[in-house]
Scaffold this active site. Sequence first.
Site, PDB file in Angstrom:
ATOM      1  N   GLN A 189       0.806  -1.229   0.000  1.00  0.00           N
ATOM      2  CA  GLN A 189       0.000   0.000   0.000  1.00  0.00           C
ATOM      3  C   GLN A 189       0.837   1.276   0.000  1.00  0.00           C
ATOM      4  O   GLN A 189       0.287   2.373  -0.096  1.00  0.00           O
ATOM      5  CB  GLN A 189      -0.950   0.000   1.211  1.00  0.00           C
ATOM      6  CG  GLN A 189      -1.939  -1.150   1.218  1.00  0.00           C
ATOM      7  CD  GLN A 189      -2.747  -1.240  -0.063  1.00  0.00           C
ATOM      8  OE1 GLN A 189      -3.304  -0.250  -0.521  1.00  0.00           O
ATOM      9  NE2 GLN A 189      -2.779  -2.423  -0.661  1.00  0.00           N
ATOM     10  N   ASN A 190       2.160   1.157   0.131  1.00  0.00           N
ATOM     11  CA  ASN A 190       2.996   2.357   0.070  1.00  0.00           C
ATOM     12  C   ASN A 190       2.993   2.862  -1.362  1.00  0.00           C
ATOM     13  O   ASN A 190       3.144   2.092  -2.305  1.00  0.00           O
ATOM     14  CB  ASN A 190       4.420   2.071   0.555  1.00  0.00           C
ATOM     15  CG  ASN A 190       5.202   3.360   0.775  1.00  0.00           C
ATOM     16  OD1 ASN A 190       5.389   4.137  -0.153  1.00  0.00           O
ATOM     17  ND2 ASN A 190       5.620   3.591   2.000  1.00  0.00           N
ATOM     18  N   ARG A 191       2.840   4.172  -1.528  1.00  0.00           N
ATOM     19  CA  ARG A 191       2.672   4.758  -2.871  1.00  0.00           C
ATOM     20  C   ARG A 191       3.977   5.249  -3.503  1.00  0.00           C
ATOM     21  O   ARG A 191       3.960   5.830  -4.570  1.00  0.00           O
ATOM     22  CB  ARG A 191       1.658   5.916  -2.792  1.00  0.00           C
ATOM     23  CG  ARG A 191       0.230   5.447  -2.682  1.00  0.00           C
ATOM     24  CD  ARG A 191      -0.537   5.626  -1.408  1.00  0.00           C
ATOM     25  NE  ARG A 191      -0.122   6.523  -0.373  1.00  0.00           N
ATOM     26  CZ  ARG A 191      -0.837   7.551   0.069  1.00  0.00           C
ATOM     27  NH1 ARG A 191      -1.982   7.859  -0.478  1.00  0.00           N
ATOM     28  NH2 ARG A 191      -0.415   8.273   1.089  1.00  0.00           N
ATOM     29  N   PHE A 192       5.112   4.991  -2.864  1.00  0.00           N
ATOM     30  CA  PHE A 192       6.388   5.493  -3.382  1.00  0.00           C
ATOM     31  C   PHE A 192       6.623   5.111  -4.840  1.00  0.00           C
ATOM     32  O   PHE A 192       6.966   5.952  -5.673  1.00  0.00           O
ATOM     33  CB  PHE A 192       7.555   4.981  -2.519  1.00  0.00           C
ATOM     34  CG  PHE A 192       8.904   5.426  -3.023  1.00  0.00           C
ATOM     35  CD1 PHE A 192       9.415   6.657  -2.672  1.00  0.00           C
ATOM     36  CD2 PHE A 192       9.653   4.618  -3.865  1.00  0.00           C
ATOM     37  CE1 PHE A 192      10.651   7.082  -3.146  1.00  0.00           C
ATOM     38  CE2 PHE A 192      10.893   5.023  -4.341  1.00  0.00           C
ATOM     39  CZ  PHE A 192      11.390   6.263  -3.974  1.00  0.00           C
ATOM     40  N   THR A 203       4.736   8.927   1.513  1.00  0.00           N
ATOM     41  CA  THR A 203       3.999   8.032   0.618  1.00  0.00           C
ATOM     42  C   THR A 203       3.393   6.861   1.377  1.00  0.00           C
ATOM     43  O   THR A 203       2.746   5.997   0.787  1.00  0.00           O
ATOM     44  CB  THR A 203       4.918   7.492  -0.501  1.00  0.00           C
ATOM     45  OG1 THR A 203       6.031   6.811   0.084  1.00  0.00           O
ATOM     46  CG2 THR A 203       5.401   8.620  -1.404  1.00  0.00           C
TER      47      THR A 203
END
Length: 158
Positions: free
Chosen positions: A38-41, A137
Amino acid sequence: MEYHNIQPVFDENSEILILGSFPSVKSREAKFFYGHPQNRFWRVTAALMNEETPRTIEEKRAFLLRNKIAVWDVIGSCDITGSSDSSIKNVVPNDISVILNNSNVKRVFTNGAAAYNLYKKHIEKAAGREAVRLPSTSPANAAYSVERLISEWRVILG
């Protein structure tokens, strides 16, 4: 005490450095940066570079190097509960001179407030460079949509 188990990603062509605080539990398990699904980096940086989102560690490493992005974290070891930045204590910083002295990094960015505050406290003076704070993020930063993150992170493009 938890120890950072991921080597920095950079080469002599790297021009920007993005520092997180400390790897999440998922990232430590994956042994690579921003490993939580789920991290958007990866989605944010890929959008900025007009590329497909890299999926595998090999794709992610190649993506960073191709786009002259160095990635590491401020903290080398600390006491932390799970992945909670707010629980971080007993910080031992990473020595980012390894990157600064062996690359073309001119600008330093932090991924979130915790990384920024830890950088200011533990690294900025020795590094001799100010960092630009970017919104995190992390999925915990629910106030920011992917679109808003992309807009804010556009500053890394120069």
